[in-house]
Design a protein around this motif. Structure first.
Motif, short mmCIF file in Angstrom:
data_model
loop_
_atom_site.label_atom_id
_atom_site.label_comp_id
_atom_site.label_asym_id
_atom_site.label_seq_id
_atom_site.Cartn_x
_atom_site.Cartn_y
_atom_site.Cartn_z
N LEU A 63 13.52 15.63 0.64
CA LEU A 63 12.64 15.37 1.77
C LEU A 63 11.42 14.55 1.36
O LEU A 63 11.03 13.60 2.05
CB LEU A 63 12.19 16.69 2.42
CG LEU A 63 11.44 16.56 3.73
CD1 LEU A 63 12.27 15.80 4.77
CD2 LEU A 63 11.06 17.93 4.25
N VAL A 64 10.82 14.86 0.22
CA VAL A 64 9.68 14.09 -0.26
C VAL A 64 10.12 12.67 -0.60
O VAL A 64 9.45 11.69 -0.27
CB VAL A 64 9.01 14.76 -1.49
CG1 VAL A 64 7.95 13.86 -2.11
CG2 VAL A 64 8.40 16.10 -1.08
N SER A 65 11.29 12.53 -1.21
CA SER A 65 11.81 11.21 -1.54
C SER A 65 12.05 10.38 -0.28
O SER A 65 11.72 9.19 -0.23
CB SER A 65 13.10 11.35 -2.35
OG SER A 65 13.59 10.08 -2.72
N LEU B 22 0.86 -1.18 0.00
CA LEU B 22 0.00 0.00 0.00
C LEU B 22 0.89 1.23 0.00
O LEU B 22 1.73 1.38 0.88
CB LEU B 22 -0.88 0.04 1.26
CG LEU B 22 -1.89 -1.08 1.41
CD1 LEU B 22 -2.53 -1.01 2.79
CD2 LEU B 22 -2.95 -0.96 0.34
N LEU B 23 0.74 2.09 -0.98
CA LEU B 23 1.60 3.25 -1.08
C LEU B 23 0.80 4.53 -1.17
O LEU B 23 -0.08 4.65 -2.00
CB LEU B 23 2.48 3.16 -2.34
CG LEU B 23 3.41 1.98 -2.37
CD1 LEU B 23 4.07 1.88 -3.71
CD2 LEU B 23 4.46 2.15 -1.29
N PRO B 24 1.11 5.52 -0.32
CA PRO B 24 0.48 6.82 -0.49
C PRO B 24 1.12 7.52 -1.68
O PRO B 24 2.33 7.48 -1.86
CB PRO B 24 0.83 7.54 0.82
CG PRO B 24 2.08 6.90 1.29
CD PRO B 24 2.02 5.47 0.81
N MET B 25 0.32 8.09 -2.53
CA MET B 25 0.84 8.77 -3.71
C MET B 25 0.78 10.27 -3.49
O MET B 25 -0.22 10.80 -3.05
CB MET B 25 0.05 8.40 -4.96
CG MET B 25 0.15 6.94 -5.33
SD MET B 25 1.81 6.40 -5.71
CE MET B 25 2.01 7.14 -7.31
N SER B 26 1.85 10.97 -3.80
CA SER B 26 1.92 12.41 -3.69
C SER B 26 2.59 12.95 -4.93
O SER B 26 3.44 12.28 -5.52
CB SER B 26 2.73 12.79 -2.44
OG SER B 26 3.00 14.15 -2.44
N THR B 27 2.23 14.13 -5.33
CA THR B 27 2.85 14.70 -6.52
C THR B 27 3.68 15.93 -6.18
O THR B 27 3.95 16.76 -7.04
CB THR B 27 1.79 15.07 -7.57
OG1 THR B 27 0.87 15.98 -6.97
CG2 THR B 27 1.09 13.84 -8.08
N LEU C 153 9.70 3.02 -8.71
CA LEU C 153 10.97 3.72 -8.85
C LEU C 153 10.72 5.20 -9.17
O LEU C 153 11.35 6.08 -8.59
CB LEU C 153 11.84 3.06 -9.93
CG LEU C 153 12.49 1.76 -9.50
CD1 LEU C 153 13.08 1.03 -10.70
CD2 LEU C 153 13.56 2.00 -8.43
N ASN C 154 9.80 5.46 -10.09
CA ASN C 154 9.45 6.85 -10.39
C ASN C 154 8.89 7.54 -9.15
O ASN C 154 9.17 8.72 -8.90
CB ASN C 154 8.43 6.92 -11.52
CG ASN C 154 9.03 6.66 -12.88
OD1 ASN C 154 10.23 6.78 -13.08
ND2 ASN C 154 8.20 6.28 -13.83
N HIS C 155 8.09 6.82 -8.37
CA HIS C 155 7.48 7.36 -7.15
C HIS C 155 8.56 7.82 -6.17
O HIS C 155 8.40 8.84 -5.50
CB HIS C 155 6.60 6.28 -6.54
CG HIS C 155 5.93 6.66 -5.26
ND1 HIS C 155 4.89 7.55 -5.20
CD2 HIS C 155 6.14 6.24 -3.99
CE1 HIS C 155 4.50 7.68 -3.94
NE2 HIS C 155 5.24 6.89 -3.19
N LEU C 156 9.66 7.09 -6.08
CA LEU C 156 10.73 7.44 -5.14
C LEU C 156 11.65 8.56 -5.65
O LEU C 156 12.21 9.31 -4.85
CB LEU C 156 11.59 6.21 -4.85
CG LEU C 156 10.98 5.18 -3.94
CD1 LEU C 156 11.82 3.92 -3.92
CD2 LEU C 156 10.83 5.74 -2.53
N PHE C 157 11.81 8.65 -6.95
CA PHE C 157 12.80 9.57 -7.50
C PHE C 157 12.23 10.76 -8.26
O PHE C 157 12.92 11.76 -8.42
CB PHE C 157 13.74 8.81 -8.45
CG PHE C 157 14.69 7.90 -7.75
CD1 PHE C 157 15.93 8.34 -7.33
CD2 PHE C 157 14.34 6.58 -7.51
CE1 PHE C 157 16.81 7.49 -6.67
CE2 PHE C 157 15.22 5.72 -6.87
CZ PHE C 157 16.45 6.18 -6.44
#
Length: 183
Positions: free
Chosen positions: A25-27, A6-11, A70-74
């Motif tokens: 910090l977001v990463s 389960l991953l929270p998604m943020s933009t 990977l995109n979500h982290l970087f």
């Protein structure tokens, strides 16, 4: 056995010249979300793997969920564009565990990735220059180095969660996407 994902998604992204990269910090916040999916030292493992492996590009058979995570982290790419792997992450392998993180990345992409990962605690980075496609001997050495890095980063763990799946086939409402646990 399976573990859940389960991953929270943020933009949120930086307002720096390269808006595709996240702020450190977001990463870090996103990395900590992934870290909660693995068992910690002294914690009962239950259905949690000891580590979670993400692999980019052809080595994951261009798996959509690996690309998305990977995109979500970087990067600041959203889920709508997240399945298109950022070229910086093409040869990336990321192993997240309770005590730290291992990142394998082509050295040309390392400087870009380091601007995002600078706050990640206990990060080990392994990098090697990616050779030109015309040099088959150098390409073979690069792939051998990548396999050695993979073996070294996963060797200490009895179980590693491997993410897989397609964005076009989401899990049913209220059910997380599965991650296969390899023992």
């Amino acid at each position: 056995s399976f573990c859940t994902l389960l991953l929270p998604m943020s933009t949120q992204s930086v307002s720096a010249p390269n808006r595709l990269l996240l702020s450190p910090l977001v990463s870090l916040h996103r990395l900590e979300s992934l870290r909660r999916l693995v068992s910690g030292a002294g914690e009962s493992a239950g259905d949690k793997p000891q580590a979670l492996l993400l692999v980019g590009g052809v080595d994951s058979r261009d798996d959509e969920l690996n690309s998305l995570l990977l995109n979500h982290l970087f990067t600041a790419q959203t889920a709508e564009t997240g399945a298109i792997l950022n070229p910086v992450l093409e040869d990336a392998m990321l192993l997240v565990h309770a005590a730290g993180t291992h990142l394998y990345i082509a050295s040309a992409s390392g400087a870009i990735a380091s601007s995002v990962t600078q706050l990640w605690p206990h990060l080990t980075v392994t990098a090697l220059p990616k050779p030109a496609n015309e040099d088959s001997d150098a390409q073979s050495r690069f792939e051998d180095h990548k396999m050695d890095a993979f073996r070294n980063m996963t060797a200490p763990f009895k179980s590693v969660g491997v993410v897989f799946g397609e964005l076009g086939n989401p899990a049913p409402a209220g059910k997380p996407t599965p991650a296969k646990v390899v023992e």
